[in-house]
Scaffold this motif. Structure first.
Motif, PDB file in Angstrom:
ATOM      1  N   GLU A   1       0.816  -1.216   0.000  1.00 26.19           N
ATOM      2  CA  GLU A   1       0.000   0.000   0.000  1.00 26.19           C
ATOM      3  C   GLU A   1       0.851   1.269   0.000  1.00 26.19           C
ATOM      4  OE1 GLU A   1      -0.509  -2.653   1.790  1.00 26.19           O
ATOM      5  OE2 GLU A   1      -2.626  -3.219   1.694  1.00 26.19           O
TER       6      GLU A   1
ATOM      7  N   LEU B   1      -1.113  -6.487  -7.165  1.00 21.03           N
ATOM      8  CA  LEU B   1      -0.798  -6.273  -5.751  1.00 21.03           C
ATOM      9  C   LEU B   1      -1.574  -5.029  -5.314  1.00 21.03           C
ATOM     10  CD1 LEU B   1       3.131  -6.389  -5.941  1.00 21.03           C
ATOM     11  CD2 LEU B   1       1.627  -8.235  -5.135  1.00 21.03           C
ATOM     12  N   PRO B   2      -1.902  -4.923  -4.047  1.00 19.84           N
ATOM     13  CA  PRO B   2      -2.631  -3.720  -3.617  1.00 19.84           C
ATOM     14  C   PRO B   2      -1.729  -2.493  -3.478  1.00 19.84           C
ATOM     15  CG  PRO B   2      -2.361  -5.228  -1.777  1.00 19.84           C
ATOM     16  CD  PRO B   2      -1.769  -5.914  -2.965  1.00 19.84           C
ATOM     17  N   ILE B   3      -1.019  -2.196  -4.542  1.00 12.20           N
ATOM     18  CA  ILE B   3      -0.297  -0.926  -4.646  1.00 12.20           C
ATOM     19  C   ILE B   3      -1.324   0.108  -5.101  1.00 12.20           C
ATOM     20  CG2 ILE B   3       1.926  -1.954  -5.267  1.00 12.20           C
ATOM     21  CD1 ILE B   3       0.375  -0.535  -8.151  1.00 12.20           C
ATOM     22  N   SER B   4      -0.929   1.373  -5.144  1.00 13.33           N
ATOM     23  CA  SER B   4      -1.803   2.357  -5.756  1.00 13.33           C
ATOM     24  C   SER B   4      -1.307   2.683  -7.143  1.00 13.33           C
ATOM     25  CB  SER B   4      -1.867   3.632  -4.925  1.00 13.33           C
ATOM     26  OG  SER B   4      -2.660   3.406  -3.783  1.00 13.33           O
TER      27      SER B   4
END
Ligand code: TPP
Ligand code: TPP
Ligand code: SF4
Ligand code: SF4
Ligand code: MG
Ligand code: MG
Lengths: 303, 623, 303, 623
Positions: free
Chosen positions: A36, A56-59
């Protein structure tokens, strides 16, 4: 944690962008950064779609054609705790975005710039990009390219980037390490990735690159600036090396210098608690009322 | 009671400073002031001037004529002699200088001067002008600046070149003496203006000499200032409002008349915060971008991290921001653009004022998305609007354009400090703190507003392309219809939530409405009592928010009335917006596009002409 | 010939721009080019005012901040018989205009670019320009400059300019010769002029430059690329020389290469009669009726 | 008689080519066609489709339903099965493929498909869809593509991968066979489409097999084409119009859907000129700029040399041109901007259509100056408007914005070649040839238009700053008033000179007016007779020029009528301009912002709904 709807990776079969996607995803995972905290900023083009494809829960901030470095600057300086990676096309960064590309060097913000360097404007159907050499006629061009190419590495070196490297999209494990090194570098890092576009660029193909590319490590290249007085010499050497293009094409880290203060370091000179209490972290209200005390500013205007 | 004083001189010679000192002295004597600055797009050598109007009641405008004209060069005399009403102070030694000898005066202007003098059978020298004004009943005060300066230089044993600028102080002192203002106020003003001790000293000496040269002519009484007052220009008060609202990131590219705001913020970037009773330091980051494309997009990027961010620019820069604003609209980013309007189109009159960009601001950027546009009419409004802008931006998650004209940016006025009192509300709208994972930034909702989280809190996606609730690209038609509607709905929500009376200032009453926005407000306010004295009862309707437009209230206010649109542009753009939204057309127009502000007298004359049947009055006062 | 109304030269006393004005005016006169064939394109800034001040019946196109190279490109390619000179500020060309500055190199149009390099944004009251070095605090700056400087000569070299030179505003006769050489050069010529701004820049002053500047001629510098295989070496040498800045500052011609075809040459490959019958010269109407015969284009669309 | 045929398939697999071949064959049989292209912002893999509508009379629109749906993949079936009316051709071997197995279909769309199937109690496979459509009376034609391709490959001893795309031809052949179009036409169309001999051969074989698979169902008679006809898309016809007008310089930066125009011009840059009876070659220079900031300013620079110059772009690029257009307005430069509107805001739906940028175009750039804006409604209009644009630009010496929507840019239609006949007038306005020396470019004049000379002819000065008649900067107020007025006057001159009837297309008669602009024209024209059949008599009023706006005529046309605004946007921007200029507000709205064109049927249904009292009909047809 909300589930993610499937996102179809809609690049052409065989596109070099798949390699970049894989290498970047792996690099983020291996570095163990909290997902994150990663923000991938991209421009417009085939390359610009990459944040959506990362699983992936990146922004992801998929911005405007040519402007990603400006968005990234605002993001990183407002929240320096984020890991900011900028994925750009070669048209995106070196054509329409060249003004920001150069001026970002002057700031040396701690970010990583990844160029998807495919010699063409992919998403608009294969016009020549700023890295295609003059006289070359890809299958997408009706006439040979009329413009000279720019050398992204040397422009970056002339503008203040402190990590200058080149990767190759089909050598994923090597590329992953380059990306990791770029992310770890304290300062503005450039990774210019030779990215074949099988659909439009039939000159700089996998076959073409495969027989030309060699790694700087194999010639014992030492990119590191260890002290200020090494800087000029190493920079000159890097510039000359970066001109090599033709039968042999070097990949790897050309230049690395951590002795130049980052923009964040420079800001601390003016705002002592900047790193701990950066803009995004500051309390600007308490119970809906402003937390900023402007009394002194007003008092200074008393008559 | 209302007096007007003007000082002029070549740029770079301290005219601004002396006007501030004059204004300060007047303020210290208990008067309210309004000061307006005019200057060329030039660093040194061109003509600049400053008009200060003052009164025992608050003032909001400049005048067409000045009571006292304070000069020490020839160009000021030639540029302004037709504007003097009462007294002209001038340099005796310039008597033989003719218009043609002044190289910095523009040929068109020189022509006009000669025409006017010729028409009245005068020659073209300063001496002739002196005779001209005397023939109109103006008292002239010749001053021997060079002997005065010599005396000052000798007193402190410093070269003449160093004391050169003390001319300003001499003429200010003469002026204050004429007005009967206590010398002590000037002395204090000088002391607080100059940092350097020697400068304080020799300027004080120059002031003393100036004071002694004339007798009081007006004898203004010393007034009692009850409440503390401040004197501030538009750039500064906008900056203070922004900081008060919680601005922590501002990106800009230098441009007149916007950049002084950013410079002020940077100079004051280390801020005092009070968080839960505890004092601590906060810091606002100011970035000088490489251009305005970068400036807007940096600010937008910053806003995604939850920072209150803004940029400030004027016409050319705003044009370059169109694409970035469109992205911000599409991605529902709360970003504030402070738009300092100046003389356009193109580079136009870069240091003059104008209201020619309103419809551009309202329609900026390709495509349909909510652009909230507010426009301030005076310095106090600028402060409150700067705060309002951020609250609107965050509540409705969309770009807000705050319009301030050059004339207000560079003018200063004094007012009671308590006008800035009151709780500064910081309304951040729907904010949530997800605990990691994926976050649907663009969730559909009844009012069009989705909960917002910040970069770093979760996996959040954005795209300039049409996107789904997750922020990923989709071209499906059903999503397109709903997502587009969701964005547009926010404007209806805003329209419903913001009382229309907050969007319009209504002052006075009557069958004749002076419809305006922005800076003409001040001139109208000052003109209204005088018009009333002459039997013309007017109401001022000042639009403060152009989108969402207060259509219902405007219909109610204007129906059946005689509407006169007053604007600093050619097309009466504010009135065009009215027509589009309500179908109402003004009866007549009072317009000015010279880049100079509308004066109080122009309003009075203009309204009278309209009452006599003129449909379109074009104003031209001011050099 | 209409008389000209007086135009007041409103630069500050002592400004280096006066030297540039003089040198440029003299260069045009000495070259004997018909004045009406000269078009001076400028940007916005103190520098941008120069065409108005030239006291010859040349044409002046005082354009937008940062965009003069684009205007100049349209002008020159539509009428290659014109002599196009582009006068730009350092902020103008290397900040807001950097994208065009680099991409112009890729085209190598036969024009001359003159940078008024004063280290500041003059007309907006002295903010740092892209050539001011980091940490320097001119009297116009409240805090030391936070950005690194770019090196205009090396950016130009990396982008394809074929004539790279530096002049000094107070050495008018030398500067005049440089300008003449730049105009005579076949291709895109850069003259970066060190231009003191006495009003805002109290670091790079006349005194400061006077004791540092030396002429490349005095060290026997040979900038000329005589054959293609000399190119790389000469370019590398020029790049290294261009990095010299400090106690000694070289002026003169760093690099010159006429072996690269100009954009006009390249256009001739596609439009054989381009030089003789360029766009501005072509007859597009006869007695108010179109002279262009589109019959074949239409016929190709027949069904 | 009107038929609609649709083909779909993944991008990059030749759907476009096959649609062109189909259209060509139909045209050769004597029918008029209209073909519309829909595709994702993607190079390979996403779903694209092409609808061809044809009739013995000219056609101008697409339909909501298709008579024959030609498919060879699963996604096309899922995306379009609800649109088939009569026949669906599909690949037999895909029967077990379910929606969820199609990775390229967007999740939102897949959801919709499943909902529809579920509602009707069907499963989610192609086989289920086949049953679904059969239940609605659609005839389905299963095809064994792989055996056909194998046969073709074997015939010529080439690998299967090479003949892969012949699927397209198979399905086109089946379709043509169904319609009863002679095989010979297809054979000719194939021969002229493919350059490579082998390709011609195996595609012809594939065509033969396809033809033999079905019997004619419609039996369309062969019509006699009297006059020669052309079939052309919007990008190409705009390019041809520009060249015809004398365009000799075009700068552009690649962007969908504008760049194909520039590519066409460059490919055809060596032109035939006839000058005083003599044939010679001319050349148009096309420059790929580094961005749109450069593109507009290059074109403006070119125009200063007397060259007819233009640029072409769409939303994001147009946003970047704002500042340059403002300079061109200030310097009275005749430059044409061809504005291809697409789905906005921001990157929006970059390959879809839209009319959401009209007010931006009308107000683009800071400040007040004449921006002439025209909008074309079909391919013929594009041609004539492209010429008109240059004449307007040169006569009134100001930027002209020519609006063409994506839907027309990429659609093609066939029409009689003689529609392009007629004298192409080239009106260059006030041009003079000074013999050197200085030239006053900005001379004051009654009509606001100054004589114009070109760079190279004399010493001519320009400035984005306010300037005097010589083009030098001046900030004097008198000059400012006059020079500003001079620029604005040109708009009044244009308004006086251009007959209002040229600015509006009026078709039909009646108390109900369908008010529109741009591409909806075609759908309205096609719908009008059908509406009339159903007893609804309507008049179409299509605005072709938005500035100067034909206010008087519009008032006359619309007063007392029921006005229905029909636009491809959310706000009905064309109607907003009407309100601003005339105070007239439409009674109701038919709007669509999905990026897909309005179909003929949507007009019919929409108008009926409005007649039943609906105020705002939102359209959504088309995948
Ligand atoms: C301002 C603007 N101009 C043009 C475009 C159209 N456009 C979309 S992608 C693209 C080119 C992409 O090329 P590159 O940056 O090399 O990325 P690639 O597709 O090759 O990865 C362009 C010009 C745009 N989106 N915005
Ligand atoms: C788009 C735009 N942004 C900002 C400005 C304001 N501006 C006018 S001059 C100038 C700086 C000039 O600096 P430089 O280019 O170095 O020229 P100099 O004045 O030093 O000669 C700026 C930023 C402008 N005119 N246009
Ligand atoms: S067009 Fe080229 S760069 Fe784009 S997805 Fe296809 S192969 Fe990759
Ligand atoms: S500010 Fe500097 S560059 Fe501008 S005119 Fe003055 S001295 Fe010259
Ligand atoms: Mg690319
Ligand atoms: Mg400068």
């Amino acid at each position: 944690m909300t589930a993610r709807k499937p996102v179809f990776v809609d690049w052409c079969p065989g596109c070099g962008d798949y390699g970049i996607l894989r290498a970047e995803e792996e690099a983020i995972k291996e570095l163990g950064i909290q997902h994150e905290k990663v923000t991938i900023v991209s421009g417009i083009g085939c390359s610009g779609k990459i944040p959506h494809f990362i699983d992936l829960p990146i922004s992801g901030v998929h911005t405007l054609h040519g402007r990603s470095l400006a968005f990234a600057t605002g993001i990183k300086l407002s929240n320096p705790s984020l890991e900011v990676i900028v994925n750009v096309g070669d048209g995106d960064s070196l054509g329409i975005g060249m003004g920001h590309f150069v001026n970002a060097g002057r700031r040396n913000i701690d970010m990583t710039v990844i160029i998807h360097d495919n010699g063409v404007y992919g998403l608009t159907k294969g016009q020549a990009s700023p890295t295609l050499h003059r006289g070359e006629k890809t299958k997408s061009l009706p006439k040979p390219n009329i413009n000279d190419a720019v050398n992204p590495l040397n422009v970056a070196l002339s503008s203040g980037y402190t990590f200058i490297s080149r990767g190759y999209a089909y050598d994923i494990s090597y590329l992953k390490e380059l990306i990791k090194a770029g992310i770890k570098h304290k300062g503005l890092a450039l990774i210019d990735i030779l990215q074949p576009c099988p659909t439009y660029n039939d000159i700089n193909t996998k076959e073409w690159y495969d027989k030309r590319i060699y790694k700087l490590e194999t010639i014992g290249w030492d990119p590191l600036v260890r002290s200020e007085n090494e800087r000029e010499e190493k920079m000159q050497k890097a510039m000359i090396k970066a001109m090599e293009w033709g039968e042999k094409i070097p990949v790897g880290i050309f230049y690395e210098d951590e002795s130049v203060p980052t923009y964040e370091d420079r800001l601390v000179q003016n705002i002592p608690n900047y790193i701990d209490y950066y803009p995004a972290k500051q309390d600007i209200q308490v119970n809906g009322k402003s937390a900023t005390d402007i009394k002194e500013l007003i008092k200074a205007k008393r008559v | 009671m209302r007096y007007s004083w003007m000082i002029g001189g070549a740029q770079g010679l301290g005219v601004d400073t002396s006007a501030v000192i004059f204004g300060n002295s007047i303020s210290k004597a208990g008067y309210y002031i309004f000061g307006n600055r005019e200057y060329y797009s030039n660093i040194k050598g061109r003509h600049s001037y400053f008009q200060v109007v003052f009164s025992e009641k608050p003032v909001h405008s400049i005048s067409s004529k000045v009571d006292v004209l304070a000069t020490f060069d020839a160009e000021t005399i030639f540029q302004h002699f037709t504007e003097v009403k009462d007294v002209m102070i001038y340099d005796d030694s310039l008597k033989n200088v003719t218009v043609d000898m002044v190289r910095s005066i523009e040929p068109e202007i020189a022509e006009g001067v000669k025409e006017e003098l010729k028409k009245n059978a005068f020659g073209f020298s300063v001496g002739d002008v002196v005779k001209y004004v005397e023939s109109k009943g103006v008292k002239t005060i010749p001053v021997d600046y060079s002997s005065i300066l010599k005396k000052v230089a000798d007193t402190y044993h410093i070269p003449l070149s160093v004391v050169e600028r003390a001319k300003n102080i001499v003429v200010v002192a003469i002026s204050l003496s004429l007005f009967g203002i206590k010398e002590e106020h000037l002395r204090n003003a000088i002391a607080s203006e100059f940092k350097n001790d020697l400068f304080v000293k020799f300027n004080t000496t120059a002031a003393e000499i100036g004071y002694s040269l004339v007798q009081a002519k007006y004898n203004l009484p010393e007034l009692n200032v009850g409440e503390p007052r401040i004197q501030v220009d538009g750039n500064t008060i906008s900056a203070i409002g922004k900081l008060s609202a919680g601005l922590r990131f501002q990106s800009y590219y230098p441009i007149t008349p916007a950049s002084d705001e950013s410079t002020y913020i940077e100079a004051n970037q280390n801020l005092d915060l009070i968080v839960n009773g505890e004092r601590r330091k906060g810091g606002a980051v100011v970035v000088q971008a490489e251009d305005e494309l970068a400036a807007i997009n940096m600010a937008v990027g910053s806003a995604l991290t939850g920072t209150r961010s803004a940029t400030a620019t004027s016409g050319p820069g705003f044009s370059l921001m169109a694409e970035g604003i469109s992205w911000a609209g599409m991605n529902e980013v709360p970003v504030v653009i402070t738009y300092y309007m100046r003389g356009a189109p193109s580079t136009g009159l870069p240091t003059r004022s104008g209201q020619g960009d309103l419809k551009f601001a309202l329609n900026v950027g390709h495509g349909e998305f909510p652009r909230i546009v507010i426009a301030s009419g005076d310095h106090k409004e600028i402060y409150w609007d700067a705060i309002w802008a951020f609250n609107l931006a965050e509540k409705y998650q969309t770009p807000v354009i705050h319009v301030i004209e050059k004339t207000l940016a560079n003018a200063y006025s004094s007012f009671d400090e308590k006008e800035l009192d009151g709780n500064v509300e910081v309304e951040r709208g729907k904010i949530v703190k997800p605990e990691g994972g994926y976050f649907n930034r663009f969730e559909f909702s009844e009012d069009g507003i989705s909960p917002r989280a910040f970069l770093g809190d979760a996996g959040i996606f954005h795209a300039g392309d049409e996107h789904n609730e997750e922020g990923h690209i989709t071209e499906g038609t059903k999503n397109r219809i709903l997502m587009y509607e969701k964005r547009m709905k926010k404007l209806y929500t805003a329209d419903r939530e913001i009382p229309e009376v907050q969007r319009v200032n209504v002052v006075g009453d009557g069958q004749v409405v002076l419809l305006t926005w922005g800076s003409p407000k001040g001139s109208i306010l000052d003109a209204m009592p005088l018009l009333q004295n002459e039997g013309v009862k007017v109401q001022m309707v000042q639009v403060r928010m152009f989108n969402p437009y207060p259509s219902d209230l405007m219909k109610k206010l204007l129906s059946g009335k005689k509407v006169i649109a007053i604007e600093n542009n050619y097309c009466a753009q504010g009135a065009q917006v009215l027509s589009e939204r309500t179908g109402i057309f003004p009866d007549s127009f009072i317009l000015k596009w010279t880049g100079r502000s509308i004066t109080m007298e122009e309003i009075i004359e203009g309204v009278k002409k309209v009452m006599q049947g003129e449909k379109r009055v074009v104003l031209s006062d001011g050099a």
